[in-house]
Design a protein around this motif. Sequence first.
Motif, PDB file in Angstrom:
ATOM      1  N   ASN A 133       0.743  -1.267  -0.039  1.00 28.89           N
ATOM      2  CA  ASN A 133      -0.145  -0.166  -0.067  1.00 28.89           C
ATOM      3  C   ASN A 133       1.102   1.284   0.162  1.00 28.89           C
ATOM      4  O   ASN A 133       0.234   2.383   0.277  1.00 28.89           O
ATOM      5  CB  ASN A 133      -0.981   0.111   1.219  1.00 28.89           C
ATOM      6  N   LYS A 134       2.044   1.128  -0.174  1.00 24.85           N
ATOM      7  CA  LYS A 134       3.112   2.347  -0.310  1.00 24.85           C
ATOM      8  C   LYS A 134       2.459   3.477  -1.367  1.00 24.85           C
ATOM      9  O   LYS A 134       2.445   4.489  -1.048  1.00 24.85           O
ATOM     10  CB  LYS A 134       4.393   2.135  -0.755  1.00 24.85           C
ATOM     11  N   HIS A 135       1.795   3.046  -2.227  1.00 28.01           N
ATOM     12  CA  HIS A 135       1.220   3.743  -3.597  1.00 28.01           C
ATOM     13  C   HIS A 135       0.295   4.738  -2.881  1.00 28.01           C
ATOM     14  O   HIS A 135       0.162   5.658  -3.538  1.00 28.01           O
ATOM     15  CB  HIS A 135       0.925   3.003  -4.554  1.00 28.01           C
ATOM     16  N   LYS A 136      -0.289   4.559  -1.946  1.00 28.45           N
ATOM     17  CA  LYS A 136      -1.372   5.474  -1.506  1.00 28.45           C
ATOM     18  C   LYS A 136      -0.931   6.645  -0.851  1.00 28.45           C
ATOM     19  O   LYS A 136      -1.744   7.584  -0.672  1.00 28.45           O
ATOM     20  CB  LYS A 136      -2.149   4.709  -0.267  1.00 28.45           C
ATOM     21  N   LEU A 137       0.379   6.840  -0.510  1.00 29.88           N
ATOM     22  CA  LEU A 137       1.017   7.768   0.342  1.00 29.88           C
ATOM     23  C   LEU A 137       1.826   8.467  -0.775  1.00 29.88           C
ATOM     24  O   LEU A 137       2.472   9.593  -0.280  1.00 29.88           O
ATOM     25  CB  LEU A 137       1.770   7.365   1.240  1.00 29.88           C
ATOM     26  N   GLN A 138       1.788   8.180  -1.953  1.00 26.81           N
ATOM     27  CA  GLN A 138       2.618   8.825  -2.737  1.00 26.81           C
ATOM     28  C   GLN A 138       2.157   9.625  -3.919  1.00 26.81           C
ATOM     29  O   GLN A 138       0.855   8.984  -4.173  1.00 26.81           O
ATOM     30  CB  GLN A 138       3.508   7.751  -3.607  1.00 26.81           C
ATOM     31  N   MET A 139       2.589  10.601  -4.453  1.00 23.96           N
ATOM     32  CA  MET A 139       1.893  11.333  -5.470  1.00 23.96           C
ATOM     33  C   MET A 139       2.025  10.281  -6.831  1.00 23.96           C
ATOM     34  O   MET A 139       2.980   9.623  -6.925  1.00 23.96           O
ATOM     35  CB  MET A 139       2.581  12.796  -5.853  1.00 23.96           C
ATOM     36  N   PRO A 140       0.891  10.498  -7.569  1.00 17.97           N
ATOM     37  CA  PRO A 140       0.975   9.720  -8.894  1.00 17.97           C
ATOM     38  C   PRO A 140       2.350  10.002  -9.749  1.00 17.97           C
ATOM     39  O   PRO A 140       2.621  11.046  -9.954  1.00 17.97           O
ATOM     40  CB  PRO A 140      -0.108  10.072  -9.654  1.00 17.97           C
ATOM     41  N   PRO A 141       2.655   9.023  -9.900  1.00 18.82           N
ATOM     42  CA  PRO A 141       4.202   9.042 -11.033  1.00 18.82           C
ATOM     43  C   PRO A 141       3.710   9.873 -12.080  1.00 18.82           C
ATOM     44  O   PRO A 141       2.828   9.435 -12.785  1.00 18.82           O
ATOM     45  CB  PRO A 141       4.875   7.597 -11.073  1.00 18.82           C
ATOM     46  N   SER A 142       4.796  10.153 -13.042  1.00 10.78           N
ATOM     47  CA  SER A 142       4.844  10.763 -14.332  1.00 10.78           C
ATOM     48  C   SER A 142       5.881  10.021 -14.776  1.00 10.78           C
ATOM     49  O   SER A 142       6.748   9.733 -14.592  1.00 10.78           O
ATOM     50  CB  SER A 142       5.215  12.403 -14.336  1.00 10.78           C
ATOM     51  N   ILE A 143       5.179   9.824 -16.272  1.00  7.96           N
ATOM     52  CA  ILE A 143       6.210   8.860 -17.265  1.00  7.96           C
ATOM     53  C   ILE A 143       7.356   9.863 -17.698  1.00  7.96           C
ATOM     54  O   ILE A 143       6.928  11.011 -18.049  1.00  7.96           O
ATOM     55  CB  ILE A 143       5.431   8.356 -18.338  1.00  7.96           C
ATOM     56  N   LYS A 144       8.549   9.869 -17.396  1.00  9.79           N
ATOM     57  CA  LYS A 144       9.781  10.585 -17.711  1.00  9.79           C
ATOM     58  C   LYS A 144       9.803  10.374 -19.152  1.00  9.79           C
ATOM     59  O   LYS A 144       9.943   9.393 -20.000  1.00  9.79           O
ATOM     60  CB  LYS A 144      10.993  10.089 -16.658  1.00  9.79           C
ATOM     61  N   ILE A 145      10.243  11.772 -19.684  1.00  7.51           N
ATOM     62  CA  ILE A 145      10.523  11.929 -21.106  1.00  7.51           C
ATOM     63  C   ILE A 145      11.995  12.247 -21.195  1.00  7.51           C
ATOM     64  O   ILE A 145      12.426  13.084 -20.589  1.00  7.51           O
ATOM     65  CB  ILE A 145       9.653  13.125 -21.697  1.00  7.51           C
ATOM     66  N   PRO A 146      12.924  11.349 -21.844  1.00  8.60           N
ATOM     67  CA  PRO A 146      14.436  11.653 -21.765  1.00  8.60           C
ATOM     68  C   PRO A 146      14.805  12.772 -22.629  1.00  8.60           C
ATOM     69  O   PRO A 146      13.855  13.195 -23.328  1.00  8.60           O
ATOM     70  CB  PRO A 146      14.672  10.294 -22.619  1.00  8.60           C
TER      71      PRO A 146
END
Length: 271
Positions: A258-271
Amino acid sequence: MIRKQQNSLFADSAPVPAPAPTPEDEIYNVLVLGLKKYFTKNNFKRAVLGVSGGVDSALVLKIAVDALGSQNVTALIMPELGLSNPENMEHAKVLCEYFGVTVFYQPINGFLMDFSTPPWKPSALAHINTKARIRAVLLYNYANTEHALVLGTSNKSELLLGYGTKYGDLAADIEVIGELFKTDVIKLADYIGLPPEIAHKPPTAELSPGQTDEAEIGATYYDLDKVLMKLDEGVTGCLDQGLPMSLVQLVFRRVEENKHKLQMPPSIKIP
Protein backbone atom coordinates in the motif's frame (compact mmCIF):
# COMPACT_ATOMS: atom_id res chain seq x y z
CA MET A 1 -16.16 15.70 29.40
CA ILE A 2 -12.84 17.39 28.64
CA ARG A 3 -9.99 17.51 31.12
CA LYS A 4 -9.83 20.79 32.99
CA GLN A 5 -6.97 22.33 34.96
CA GLN A 6 -7.29 21.96 38.73
CA ASN A 7 -8.33 25.06 40.65
CA SER A 8 -5.43 26.99 42.16
CA LEU A 9 -4.85 26.16 45.82
CA PHE A 10 -3.11 28.47 48.24
CA ALA A 11 -1.13 27.70 51.36
CA ASP A 12 0.13 30.54 53.57
CA SER A 13 -0.85 32.96 50.78
CA ALA A 14 1.76 31.40 48.47
CA PRO A 15 0.60 30.11 45.06
CA VAL A 16 0.95 26.40 44.45
CA PRO A 17 3.33 25.75 41.52
CA ALA A 18 1.66 24.45 38.38
CA PRO A 19 2.33 20.76 37.68
CA ALA A 20 5.20 20.05 35.32
CA PRO A 21 4.17 19.43 31.72
CA THR A 22 3.70 15.77 30.84
CA PRO A 23 4.73 14.12 27.54
CA GLU A 24 1.04 14.16 26.60
CA ASP A 25 0.88 17.92 27.22
CA GLU A 26 3.88 18.45 24.97
CA ILE A 27 2.50 16.26 22.17
CA TYR A 28 -0.86 17.95 22.30
CA ASN A 29 0.67 21.42 22.29
CA VAL A 30 2.86 20.52 19.31
CA LEU A 31 -0.20 19.38 17.35
CA VAL A 32 -2.19 22.51 18.18
CA LEU A 33 0.70 24.86 17.40
CA GLY A 34 1.59 22.94 14.24
CA LEU A 35 -1.94 23.21 12.87
CA LYS A 36 -2.13 26.90 13.72
CA LYS A 37 1.17 27.58 11.95
CA TYR A 38 0.11 25.62 8.86
CA PHE A 39 -3.04 27.69 8.47
CA THR A 40 -1.20 30.97 9.03
CA LYS A 41 1.51 30.04 6.52
CA ASN A 42 -1.07 29.19 3.85
CA ASN A 43 -3.35 32.16 4.56
CA PHE A 44 -6.38 30.13 5.63
CA LYS A 45 -8.56 30.61 8.69
CA ARG A 46 -11.32 28.03 8.25
CA ALA A 47 -11.21 24.25 8.47
CA VAL A 48 -13.67 21.47 7.71
CA LEU A 49 -13.56 17.81 8.69
CA GLY A 50 -15.76 14.76 8.72
CA VAL A 51 -16.82 13.72 12.22
CA SER A 52 -17.88 10.09 12.56
CA GLY A 53 -18.23 9.62 16.30
CA GLY A 54 -14.92 7.74 16.47
CA VAL A 55 -11.79 8.64 18.41
CA ASP A 56 -9.68 9.88 15.48
CA SER A 57 -12.09 12.52 14.23
CA ALA A 58 -12.98 13.47 17.82
CA LEU A 59 -9.33 14.17 18.63
CA VAL A 60 -8.80 16.13 15.41
CA LEU A 61 -11.93 18.16 16.17
CA LYS A 62 -10.59 19.11 19.61
CA ILE A 63 -7.17 20.03 18.22
CA ALA A 64 -8.77 22.14 15.48
CA VAL A 65 -10.94 24.04 17.94
CA ASP A 66 -7.95 24.81 20.17
CA ALA A 67 -5.80 25.83 17.21
CA LEU A 68 -8.27 27.82 15.12
CA GLY A 69 -11.20 28.65 17.38
CA SER A 70 -14.60 26.99 17.25
CA GLN A 71 -15.94 29.77 15.02
CA ASN A 72 -13.53 28.69 12.28
CA VAL A 73 -14.23 24.95 12.37
CA THR A 74 -17.03 23.17 10.52
CA ALA A 75 -17.91 19.50 10.90
CA LEU A 76 -19.76 17.35 8.41
CA ILE A 77 -21.62 14.29 9.68
CA MET A 78 -22.07 12.04 6.66
CA PRO A 79 -23.75 8.76 7.60
CA GLU A 80 -25.07 6.09 5.31
CA LEU A 81 -28.59 5.70 6.66
CA GLY A 82 -29.41 2.07 7.31
CA LEU A 83 -25.76 1.17 7.82
CA SER A 84 -24.14 3.77 10.07
CA ASN A 85 -24.65 3.09 13.75
CA PRO A 86 -27.12 5.64 15.21
CA GLU A 87 -24.98 5.76 18.37
CA ASN A 88 -22.01 6.98 16.34
CA MET A 89 -24.13 9.69 14.74
CA GLU A 90 -25.33 10.76 18.18
CA HIS A 91 -21.78 10.84 19.55
CA ALA A 92 -20.71 12.99 16.60
CA LYS A 93 -23.57 15.44 17.16
CA VAL A 94 -22.88 15.71 20.89
CA LEU A 95 -19.18 16.38 20.29
CA CYS A 96 -19.91 19.10 17.76
CA GLU A 97 -22.42 20.75 20.06
CA TYR A 98 -20.02 20.55 23.01
CA PHE A 99 -17.19 22.20 21.10
CA GLY A 100 -19.51 24.80 19.59
CA VAL A 101 -18.61 24.25 15.95
CA THR A 102 -20.84 24.65 12.92
CA VAL A 103 -22.15 21.24 11.89
CA PHE A 104 -23.94 19.98 8.80
CA TYR A 105 -25.74 16.64 8.67
CA GLN A 106 -25.61 15.16 5.17
CA PRO A 107 -26.41 11.47 4.56
CA ILE A 108 -24.65 9.99 1.54
CA ASN A 109 -27.43 7.61 0.43
CA GLY A 110 -28.73 9.78 -2.40
CA PHE A 111 -25.27 10.31 -3.88
CA LEU A 112 -24.51 6.60 -3.55
CA MET A 113 -27.63 5.71 -5.53
CA ASP A 114 -26.27 7.55 -8.55
CA PHE A 115 -23.17 5.35 -8.53
CA SER A 116 -25.21 2.14 -8.63
CA THR A 117 -26.31 2.53 -12.26
CA PRO A 118 -23.25 2.92 -14.51
CA PRO A 119 -23.10 0.82 -17.72
CA TRP A 120 -20.83 -1.62 -15.90
CA LYS A 121 -21.59 -3.50 -12.69
CA PRO A 122 -19.52 -2.00 -9.85
CA SER A 123 -17.66 -4.54 -7.75
CA ALA A 124 -18.17 -4.81 -3.99
CA LEU A 125 -14.82 -3.11 -3.45
CA ALA A 126 -15.72 -0.29 -5.84
CA HIS A 127 -19.02 0.20 -4.01
CA ILE A 128 -17.30 0.41 -0.62
CA ASN A 129 -14.60 2.81 -1.79
CA THR A 130 -17.17 5.02 -3.49
CA LYS A 131 -18.67 5.76 -0.08
CA ALA A 132 -15.39 7.15 1.19
CA ARG A 133 -14.88 9.15 -2.01
CA ILE A 134 -18.37 10.68 -1.82
CA ARG A 135 -17.52 11.94 1.66
CA ALA A 136 -14.27 13.43 0.35
CA VAL A 137 -16.14 15.17 -2.46
CA LEU A 138 -18.58 16.69 0.04
CA LEU A 139 -15.73 17.91 2.24
CA TYR A 140 -13.96 19.56 -0.68
CA ASN A 141 -17.22 20.98 -2.00
CA TYR A 142 -17.66 22.76 1.32
CA ALA A 143 -13.98 23.72 1.52
CA ASN A 144 -14.04 25.31 -1.93
CA THR A 145 -17.25 27.15 -1.11
CA GLU A 146 -16.05 28.59 2.20
CA HIS A 147 -12.30 28.99 1.48
CA ALA A 148 -11.42 26.30 3.99
CA LEU A 149 -8.88 23.49 4.26
CA VAL A 150 -9.86 19.85 4.77
CA LEU A 151 -8.45 18.24 7.90
CA GLY A 152 -7.49 14.58 7.58
CA THR A 153 -8.32 12.22 10.44
CA SER A 154 -6.05 9.27 9.60
CA ASN A 155 -3.55 8.13 12.20
CA LYS A 156 -0.01 6.87 11.54
CA SER A 157 -0.99 3.20 11.87
CA GLU A 158 -3.65 3.54 9.17
CA LEU A 159 -1.34 5.53 6.91
CA LEU A 160 1.54 3.06 7.14
CA LEU A 161 -0.77 0.08 6.60
CA GLY A 162 -2.54 1.82 3.73
CA TYR A 163 -5.79 1.28 5.56
CA GLY A 164 -7.81 3.91 3.78
CA THR A 165 -9.29 4.81 0.43
CA LYS A 166 -7.17 6.74 -2.05
CA TYR A 167 -8.96 10.03 -2.82
CA GLY A 168 -11.45 9.06 -0.13
CA ASP A 169 -10.67 9.27 3.58
CA LEU A 170 -6.99 9.68 2.64
CA ALA A 171 -7.82 12.94 0.82
CA ALA A 172 -6.88 15.92 2.98
CA ASP A 173 -4.91 19.14 3.03
CA ILE A 174 -3.14 18.17 6.25
CA GLU A 175 -3.11 15.00 8.36
CA VAL A 176 -3.46 16.38 11.86
CA ILE A 177 -2.70 13.14 13.75
CA GLY A 178 -0.69 11.46 11.00
CA GLU A 179 2.34 11.09 13.29
CA LEU A 180 0.41 9.36 16.08
CA PHE A 181 0.05 5.58 16.13
CA LYS A 182 -3.49 4.39 16.88
CA THR A 183 -2.59 3.36 20.43
CA ASP A 184 -1.10 6.84 21.00
CA VAL A 185 -4.30 8.44 19.69
CA ILE A 186 -6.30 6.56 22.31
CA LYS A 187 -3.86 7.51 25.08
CA LEU A 188 -3.99 11.18 24.12
CA ALA A 189 -7.79 11.08 23.83
CA ASP A 190 -7.96 9.67 27.36
CA TYR A 191 -5.51 12.28 28.62
CA ILE A 192 -7.42 15.29 27.33
CA GLY A 193 -10.68 13.85 28.61
CA LEU A 194 -12.57 12.69 25.55
CA PRO A 195 -15.45 10.44 26.62
CA PRO A 196 -14.32 6.82 27.08
CA GLU A 197 -17.29 5.56 25.07
CA ILE A 198 -15.75 7.40 22.11
CA ALA A 199 -12.06 6.86 22.88
CA HIS A 200 -12.42 3.11 23.34
CA LYS A 201 -15.14 2.08 20.90
CA PRO A 202 -14.12 -0.55 18.31
CA PRO A 203 -12.80 1.38 15.29
CA THR A 204 -14.82 1.01 12.12
CA ALA A 205 -15.12 2.83 8.82
CA GLU A 206 -18.74 1.62 8.62
CA LEU A 207 -18.39 0.80 4.93
CA SER A 208 -20.12 -2.58 5.21
CA PRO A 209 -22.46 -4.23 7.77
CA GLY A 210 -20.67 -5.36 10.95
CA GLN A 211 -17.27 -4.22 9.67
CA THR A 212 -14.50 -3.37 12.15
CA ASP A 213 -10.99 -2.22 11.25
CA GLU A 214 -9.21 -4.83 13.35
CA ALA A 215 -11.24 -7.76 12.03
CA GLU A 216 -10.65 -6.61 8.46
CA ILE A 217 -6.91 -6.13 8.93
CA GLY A 218 -6.52 -9.35 10.90
CA ALA A 219 -4.96 -8.05 14.13
CA THR A 220 -5.59 -5.55 16.90
CA TYR A 221 -4.04 -2.09 16.70
CA TYR A 222 -2.28 -2.89 19.97
CA ASP A 223 -0.42 -5.72 18.24
CA LEU A 224 -0.06 -3.95 14.90
CA ASP A 225 1.58 -0.96 16.54
CA LYS A 226 4.20 -3.20 18.17
CA VAL A 227 5.47 -4.00 14.69
CA LEU A 228 4.79 -0.61 13.09
CA MET A 229 6.93 1.09 15.73
CA LYS A 230 9.84 -1.14 14.71
CA LEU A 231 9.55 -0.99 10.93
CA ASP A 232 13.05 0.48 10.63
CA GLU A 233 14.48 -2.68 12.20
CA GLY A 234 13.17 -4.83 9.38
CA VAL A 235 11.54 -8.26 9.51
CA THR A 236 14.56 -9.88 11.12
CA GLY A 237 14.83 -7.22 13.79
CA CYS A 238 11.14 -7.62 14.71
CA LEU A 239 11.41 -11.40 14.87
CA ASP A 240 14.56 -11.15 17.02
CA GLN A 241 12.50 -9.23 19.58
CA GLY A 242 10.00 -12.06 19.86
CA LEU A 243 7.18 -10.66 17.75
CA PRO A 244 5.08 -13.40 16.10
CA MET A 245 6.10 -14.23 12.55
CA SER A 246 2.52 -14.19 11.26
CA LEU A 247 1.98 -10.69 12.66
CA VAL A 248 5.29 -9.37 11.33
CA GLN A 249 4.62 -10.79 7.87
CA LEU A 250 1.09 -9.34 7.86
CA VAL A 251 2.31 -5.85 8.70
CA PHE A 252 5.28 -5.78 6.32
CA ARG A 253 3.15 -7.15 3.49
CA ARG A 254 0.47 -4.51 3.93
CA VAL A 255 3.00 -1.71 4.23
CA GLU A 256 4.72 -2.77 1.01
CA GLU A 257 1.51 -3.35 -0.96
CA ASN A 258 0.00 0.00 0.00
CA LYS A 259 2.97 2.36 -0.32
CA HIS A 260 1.39 3.83 -3.44
CA LYS A 261 -1.44 5.31 -1.37
CA LEU A 262 0.95 7.76 0.28
CA GLN A 263 2.76 8.81 -2.89
CA MET A 264 1.92 11.32 -5.57
CA PRO A 265 0.96 9.66 -8.88
CA PRO A 266 4.13 9.10 -10.91
CA SER A 267 4.75 10.86 -14.21
CA ILE A 268 6.23 9.03 -17.17
CA LYS A 269 9.67 10.52 -17.70
CA ILE A 270 10.57 11.88 -21.09
CA PRO A 271 14.29 11.53 -21.86
